[in-house]
Motif scaffolding. Sequence first.
Motif, PDB file in Angstrom:
ATOM      1  N   LEU A 145       0.828  -1.196   0.000  1.00 32.49           N
ATOM      2  CA  LEU A 145       0.000   0.000   0.000  1.00 32.49           C
ATOM      3  C   LEU A 145       0.871   1.259   0.000  1.00 32.49           C
ATOM      4  N   GLN A 146       1.914   1.265   0.827  1.00 33.07           N
ATOM      5  CA  GLN A 146       2.781   2.440   0.891  1.00 33.07           C
ATOM      6  C   GLN A 146       3.656   2.562  -0.350  1.00 33.07           C
ATOM      7  N   LEU A 147       4.036   1.428  -0.933  1.00 33.01           N
ATOM      8  CA  LEU A 147       4.876   1.462  -2.122  1.00 33.01           C
ATOM      9  C   LEU A 147       4.148   2.108  -3.300  1.00 33.01           C
ATOM     10  N   VAL A 148       2.892   1.732  -3.529  1.00 31.79           N
ATOM     11  CA  VAL A 148       2.174   2.293  -4.679  1.00 31.79           C
ATOM     12  C   VAL A 148       1.891   3.776  -4.471  1.00 31.79           C
ATOM     13  N   GLN A 149       1.678   4.196  -3.231  1.00 32.06           N
ATOM     14  CA  GLN A 149       1.489   5.625  -2.977  1.00 32.06           C
ATOM     15  C   GLN A 149       2.798   6.395  -3.156  1.00 32.06           C
ATOM     16  N   TYR A 150       3.894   5.813  -2.698  1.00 34.12           N
ATOM     17  CA  TYR A 150       5.208   6.439  -2.864  1.00 34.12           C
ATOM     18  C   TYR A 150       5.530   6.629  -4.349  1.00 34.12           C
ATOM     19  N   LEU A 151       5.259   5.613  -5.157  1.00 35.69           N
ATOM     20  CA  LEU A 151       5.571   5.696  -6.580  1.00 35.69           C
ATOM     21  C   LEU A 151       4.751   6.770  -7.280  1.00 35.69           C
ATOM     22  N   GLN A 152       3.485   6.916  -6.902  1.00 40.22           N
ATOM     23  CA  GLN A 152       2.616   7.879  -7.573  1.00 40.22           C
ATOM     24  C   GLN A 152       2.727   9.284  -6.985  1.00 40.22           C
ATOM     25  N   ILE A 153       2.787   9.385  -5.657  1.00 39.13           N
ATOM     26  CA  ILE A 153       2.759  10.699  -5.016  1.00 39.13           C
ATOM     27  C   ILE A 153       4.143  11.348  -4.973  1.00 39.13           C
ATOM     28  N   ALA A 154       5.131  10.589  -4.488  1.00 38.70           N
ATOM     29  CA  ALA A 154       6.467  11.170  -4.332  1.00 38.70           C
ATOM     30  C   ALA A 154       7.287  11.117  -5.620  1.00 38.70           C
ATOM     31  N   LYS A 155       7.165  10.011  -6.376  1.00 36.28           N
ATOM     32  CA  LYS A 155       7.963   9.862  -7.596  1.00 36.28           C
ATOM     33  C   LYS A 155       7.241  10.379  -8.829  1.00 36.28           C
ATOM     34  N   GLY A 156       5.914  10.608  -8.721  1.00 35.52           N
ATOM     35  CA  GLY A 156       5.173  11.169  -9.837  1.00 35.52           C
ATOM     36  C   GLY A 156       4.878  10.208 -10.962  1.00 35.52           C
ATOM     37  N   LEU A 157       4.922   8.903 -10.719  1.00 37.60           N
ATOM     38  CA  LEU A 157       4.635   7.933 -11.768  1.00 37.60           C
ATOM     39  C   LEU A 157       3.134   7.849 -12.022  1.00 37.60           C
ATOM     40  N   SER A 158       2.762   7.515 -13.241  1.00 43.38           N
ATOM     41  CA  SER A 158       1.362   7.252 -13.552  1.00 43.38           C
ATOM     42  C   SER A 158       0.959   5.906 -12.950  1.00 43.38           C
ATOM     43  N   ALA A 159      -0.352   5.633 -12.956  1.00 40.93           N
ATOM     44  CA  ALA A 159      -0.827   4.361 -12.418  1.00 40.93           C
ATOM     45  C   ALA A 159      -0.247   3.189 -13.205  1.00 40.93           C
ATOM     46  N   GLU A 160      -0.176   3.321 -14.536  1.00 41.84           N
ATOM     47  CA  GLU A 160       0.356   2.236 -15.351  1.00 41.84           C
ATOM     48  C   GLU A 160       1.849   2.044 -15.100  1.00 41.84           C
ATOM     49  N   ALA A 161       2.598   3.138 -14.990  1.00 39.82           N
ATOM     50  CA  ALA A 161       4.034   3.032 -14.727  1.00 39.82           C
ATOM     51  C   ALA A 161       4.296   2.398 -13.362  1.00 39.82           C
ATOM     52  N   ALA A 162       3.487   2.760 -12.365  1.00 36.88           N
ATOM     53  CA  ALA A 162       3.627   2.147 -11.046  1.00 36.88           C
ATOM     54  C   ALA A 162       3.317   0.657 -11.105  1.00 36.88           C
TER      55      ALA A 162
ATOM     56  N   THR B 198       4.529  23.406   6.236  1.00 34.59           N
ATOM     57  CA  THR B 198       4.056  22.767   5.013  1.00 34.59           C
ATOM     58  C   THR B 198       2.842  21.894   5.308  1.00 34.59           C
ATOM     59  N   SER B 199       2.170  21.429   4.242  1.00 35.42           N
ATOM     60  CA  SER B 199       0.943  20.634   4.379  1.00 35.42           C
ATOM     61  C   SER B 199       1.230  19.332   5.104  1.00 35.42           C
ATOM     62  N   SER B 200       0.261  18.910   5.932  1.00 34.31           N
ATOM     63  CA  SER B 200       0.443  17.678   6.698  1.00 34.31           C
ATOM     64  C   SER B 200      -0.205  16.477   6.033  1.00 34.31           C
ATOM     65  N   SER B 201      -0.848  16.645   4.882  1.00 30.91           N
ATOM     66  CA  SER B 201      -1.520  15.531   4.211  1.00 30.91           C
ATOM     67  C   SER B 201      -0.555  14.798   3.294  1.00 30.91           C
ATOM     68  N   PRO B 202      -0.411  13.479   3.440  1.00 29.70           N
ATOM     69  CA  PRO B 202       0.460  12.726   2.526  1.00 29.70           C
ATOM     70  C   PRO B 202       0.005  12.814   1.076  1.00 29.70           C
ATOM     71  N   LEU B 203      -1.297  13.055   0.850  1.00 26.60           N
ATOM     72  CA  LEU B 203      -1.794  13.148  -0.516  1.00 26.60           C
ATOM     73  C   LEU B 203      -1.237  14.364  -1.247  1.00 26.60           C
ATOM     74  N   ASP B 204      -0.678  15.334  -0.501  1.00 24.22           N
ATOM     75  CA  ASP B 204      -0.083  16.535  -1.104  1.00 24.22           C
ATOM     76  C   ASP B 204       1.445  16.474  -1.132  1.00 24.22           C
ATOM     77  N   ALA B 205       1.984  15.264  -0.943  1.00 19.65           N
ATOM     78  CA  ALA B 205       3.437  15.144  -0.810  1.00 19.65           C
ATOM     79  C   ALA B 205       4.183  15.493  -2.090  1.00 19.65           C
ATOM     80  N   GLY B 206       3.511  15.421  -3.229  1.00 23.84           N
ATOM     81  CA  GLY B 206       4.200  15.733  -4.480  1.00 23.84           C
ATOM     82  C   GLY B 206       4.168  17.199  -4.847  1.00 23.84           C
ATOM     83  N   ALA B 207       3.661  18.040  -3.944  1.00 26.39           N
ATOM     84  CA  ALA B 207       3.506  19.465  -4.264  1.00 26.39           C
ATOM     85  C   ALA B 207       4.834  20.197  -4.328  1.00 26.39           C
ATOM     86  N   SER B 208       5.863  19.724  -3.648  1.00 20.07           N
ATOM     87  CA  SER B 208       7.158  20.401  -3.641  1.00 20.07           C
ATOM     88  C   SER B 208       8.262  19.374  -3.419  1.00 20.07           C
TER      89      SER B 208
END
Length: 504
Positions: free
Chosen positions: A288-305, A426-436
Amino acid sequence: MSSTLPVVGTARRWLVLTVVLLCFLPAAVDVTILTITVPTLAHELQASPTELLWAVDVYSLLMVGLVLVSGPLGDRIGHKRLLLAGLGVFSAASALCAVAPGPPALIGARALLAIGASMIIPATLALIRQTFGDGRDHAVAIGAWSAVAAGASALGPVAGGFLLQHFWWGSIFLVNLPIVALAVPAVALLLRNEVESERQPWEATSPLLSMVGFLGCAYAIIAFTHDGVGIPEVVLPAAGLTALVLFVRRQQRMPNPMLDLSLFRLPGLRAGVVASVLPVLVMVGFELQLVQYLQIAKGLSAEAAALYLIPMPLAATVAGPVGGLLLSRLGQPRAGVPAGLLLAATGYVLAASGTVVPLGLALIGFGHGLVQMVASNLIMTTAPSSQAGAAAGIESVAYEAGAGLGIAVFGTVTTVAYRLLLPPGTSSSPLDAGASPETAQAFTDAFHTTTWLAAALTLATILLATPTRTSTRSGTATNASAPPAPPDPGTSSTPGRRQPNKRT
């Protein structure tokens, strides 16, 4: 369910196994398929992090109590009928999940999905026991079931990622419908229905206590992500802990318990349960954390993840049959637990350090697949034939409890670590982790923290899931009234005396 009479004809026996595994596949995939849609659901349904966590987790947590109802129900009405009913509920719930207009509706539809899956999972285990008896072929069949369980859990985000890339998020549920449409006529035509002659009492209090207990404990874990402490953060965890204590006391005192805790006197079964719960907890939570890390922090698309994850399901799928065959030939079937855990721990270390990550994911998948195969076999073959239904219930509870608690534990650890690592203001929501870049780095560090935790828990499981010779002898001595445990999985055995069944 006490009969284990094999289906006539070797070819038909393996055809039955194929049908049973086809029925089990969507129920196993849906444990994790929603994980990769978290960023999409946050945008499409305006869901909060807590709502998303419950949408993913309610499926497994509810099944912990529901399988306690469905397992004995299958003994009463026959596991073929239970399987057909489960497939019907599962398909209807899948359609409701696909068209859910908001987070509350999705959580409710996922709860209904859990009801269908709770009928499917124990029914498939019991039907395998009916079909293959207790011999060497049963070990192979359980190995195949375990391969589907481990492979499907790892495959869920991969399949979800490809579907999200080309369709809307509801397609991850509609994909269940053609599988069910194929499975229902095959079950109706090929399988036989066997009903237990002596029906045990059936009650609703025990599963209700179990569901309240695990939901309350999960809420206690998830509450660490809440801002502030209110009445729910105090009352619900206390109610959950109280319900679990009452559940255990009730099972110990009932003449016909829904979860037969006396089976835990058997060292092999205890080891199988530990080897099922903790590794599933770690793998599902990590994924669960890996797929979120790939999409939110690394910016990968769902297919790339999804492409990134492929080594895990591939390795997990081949681990059961390949590892089972190898260990059986070596004459050390139980060695698969420490061997698999060491492989998985090595994979987590590689992933946490950021070195050779694809190899690390393959080691994680293969290690967990091997452990799941041995654990399932230990649980189902250590229990006497007359308690196969109870063993199937324990196996199902162990798997779902591990998955549900893993999502809650690892989701909470990542969120708390992320908040601690954030730059001030900074924002405390993990869903906004890719903002900066700063928030992305904080999420990356939080993900690595949970991955190191996964490695530590996996190594600790080796000590807990490997019974010593002393404990094995003492466990046998203190359980003189219980039937002797059969040989290790993968060795031939002679089935004991069986009670008569009615076939319909």
